[in-house]
Motif scaffolding. Structure first.
Motif, PDB file in Angstrom:
ATOM      1  N   ILE A   1       0.881  -0.904   0.343  1.00 36.98           N
ATOM      2  CA  ILE A   1       0.046   0.043  -0.077  1.00 36.98           C
ATOM      3  C   ILE A   1       0.781   1.246   0.013  1.00 36.98           C
ATOM      4  CG2 ILE A   1       0.059  -0.008   2.480  1.00 36.98           C
ATOM      5  CD1 ILE A   1      -3.079   0.989   2.088  1.00 36.98           C
TER       6      ILE A   1
ATOM      7  N   LEU B   1      -0.916   6.571  -3.391  1.00 36.83           N
ATOM      8  CA  LEU B   1      -2.063   5.699  -4.120  1.00 36.83           C
ATOM      9  C   LEU B   1      -2.686   5.399  -3.053  1.00 36.83           C
ATOM     10  CD1 LEU B   1      -4.677   5.052  -6.969  1.00 36.83           C
ATOM     11  CD2 LEU B   1      -2.835   3.983  -7.333  1.00 36.83           C
TER      12      LEU B   1
ATOM     13  N   GLN C   1      -4.238   2.154  -1.759  1.00 40.46           N
ATOM     14  CA  GLN C   1      -5.497   1.333  -2.124  1.00 40.46           C
ATOM     15  C   GLN C   1      -4.420  -0.538  -1.772  1.00 40.46           C
ATOM     16  OE1 GLN C   1      -7.185   0.227  -6.152  1.00 40.46           O
ATOM     17  NE2 GLN C   1      -7.095   2.898  -6.429  1.00 40.46           N
ATOM     18  N   MET C   2      -4.729  -1.358  -1.136  1.00 38.76           N
ATOM     19  CA  MET C   2      -4.561  -2.139  -0.469  1.00 38.76           C
ATOM     20  C   MET C   2      -4.347  -3.275  -1.887  1.00 38.76           C
ATOM     21  SD  MET C   2      -6.101  -3.281   2.900  1.00 38.76           S
ATOM     22  CE  MET C   2      -7.815  -3.155   2.395  1.00 38.76           C
ATOM     23  N   MET C   3      -3.369  -3.405  -1.510  1.00 37.54           N
ATOM     24  CA  MET C   3      -2.501  -4.735  -3.009  1.00 37.54           C
ATOM     25  C   MET C   3      -2.183  -5.584  -2.586  1.00 37.54           C
ATOM     26  SD  MET C   3      -3.186  -1.906  -5.896  1.00 37.54           S
ATOM     27  CE  MET C   3      -1.482  -2.230  -7.659  1.00 37.54           C
TER      28      MET C   3
ATOM     29  N   PHE D   1      -7.666  -2.430 -10.427  1.00 38.68           N
ATOM     30  CA  PHE D   1      -7.637  -1.787  -8.739  1.00 38.68           C
ATOM     31  C   PHE D   1      -8.196  -0.115 -10.605  1.00 38.68           C
ATOM     32  CE2 PHE D   1      -3.519  -1.453 -10.504  1.00 38.68           C
ATOM     33  CZ  PHE D   1      -2.947   0.513 -10.902  1.00 38.68           C
TER      34      PHE D   1
ATOM     35  N   ASP E   1     -10.065   7.346 -13.591  1.00 42.04           N
ATOM     36  CA  ASP E   1     -11.007   6.643 -12.778  1.00 42.04           C
ATOM     37  C   ASP E   1     -10.569   5.098 -13.973  1.00 42.04           C
ATOM     38  OD1 ASP E   1     -12.207   7.510 -11.029  1.00 42.04           O
ATOM     39  OD2 ASP E   1     -14.130   8.679 -12.032  1.00 42.04           O
TER      40      ASP E   1
END
Length: 207
Positions: free
Chosen positions: A125, A129, A131-133, A153, A163
């Motif tokens: 993470i 950015l 977001q949990m990857m 994602f 987006d």
């Protein structure tokens, strides 16, 4: 127990059964260990040796690309502190290197060997950015570990677009004094798209 509690208990039991039995009784292949239920299960020599190579403090050079035909952008130098926790998994904290101009950030990552599924796992993470990857499995090829992101994602902004959905793969090339991590992205679109290197991290051992 009320009905809600019973339903939750059944769900937990079914989840455990799917883990232990769904891959062909992998529980029978777990390393044998002494001790009671709380005893720690050790990992095998080969994955332990690989993970131990990641330990220590590293100088990191970063580059990024916004697409298959774009020129690389050199990002400010970073420092990564990695710790081989109880000889079980590696946790990493990467930040802007001291004395370097640039926006501060923190990138956290975990690399582990799953004794149940017998594969490497990767999680990261990044405050740039957040977001949990999650990369739950890995394949080994030509001296590298290849991780595939669990699910696509969405990047809030990417170039001039917003987006933007991507699939991702991560390549980890281990080594005693130099290591490379590359993140490959592929844009999800109705038209065919090409996978490209989006981020590259070159690690050199500081100490």
């Amino acid at each position: 127990m009320n009905r809600t509690q019973i339903a939750r208990t059944i769900a937990v039991v079914l989840s455990l059964c799917s883990v232990l039995l769904g891959t062909g009784n992998v529980a029978a292949d777990l390393p044998h260990h002494k001790g009671g239920p709380g005893a720690r299960v050790g990992i095998q020599d080969e994955p332990r040796d690989l993970l131990s190579q990641l330990d220590g403090t590293w100088n990191v050079q970063q580059r990024m690309w916004t697409g298959p035909d774009s020129d690389p952008v050199t990002l400010p130098a970073a420092t990564a502190h990695r710790r081989f926790v109880h000889s079980s998994y590696v946790e990493e904290k990467m930040e802007l290197a001291k004395g370097v101009e640039g926006d501060s950030f923190t990138r956290s990552a975990t690399v582990s060997w799953n004794v149940v599924t017998q594969t490497y796992e990767y999680f990261s993470i990044d405050s740039r950015l957040p977001q949990m990857m999650t990369y739950p499995t890995a394949t080994e090829h030509a001296g590298s570990l290849w991780f595939t992101l669990r699910e696509p994602f969405v990047a809030p902004t990417w170039g001039n677009d917003s987006d933007v959905p991507f699939t991702a793969r991560l390549r980890l090339q281990p080594g005693a004094h130099r290591q490379v991590v590359k993140l490959y992205l592929k844009r999800l679109s109705a038209e065919p798209t090409e996978e490209f290197v989006a981020f590259e991290y070159i690690y050199t051992h500081a100490r």
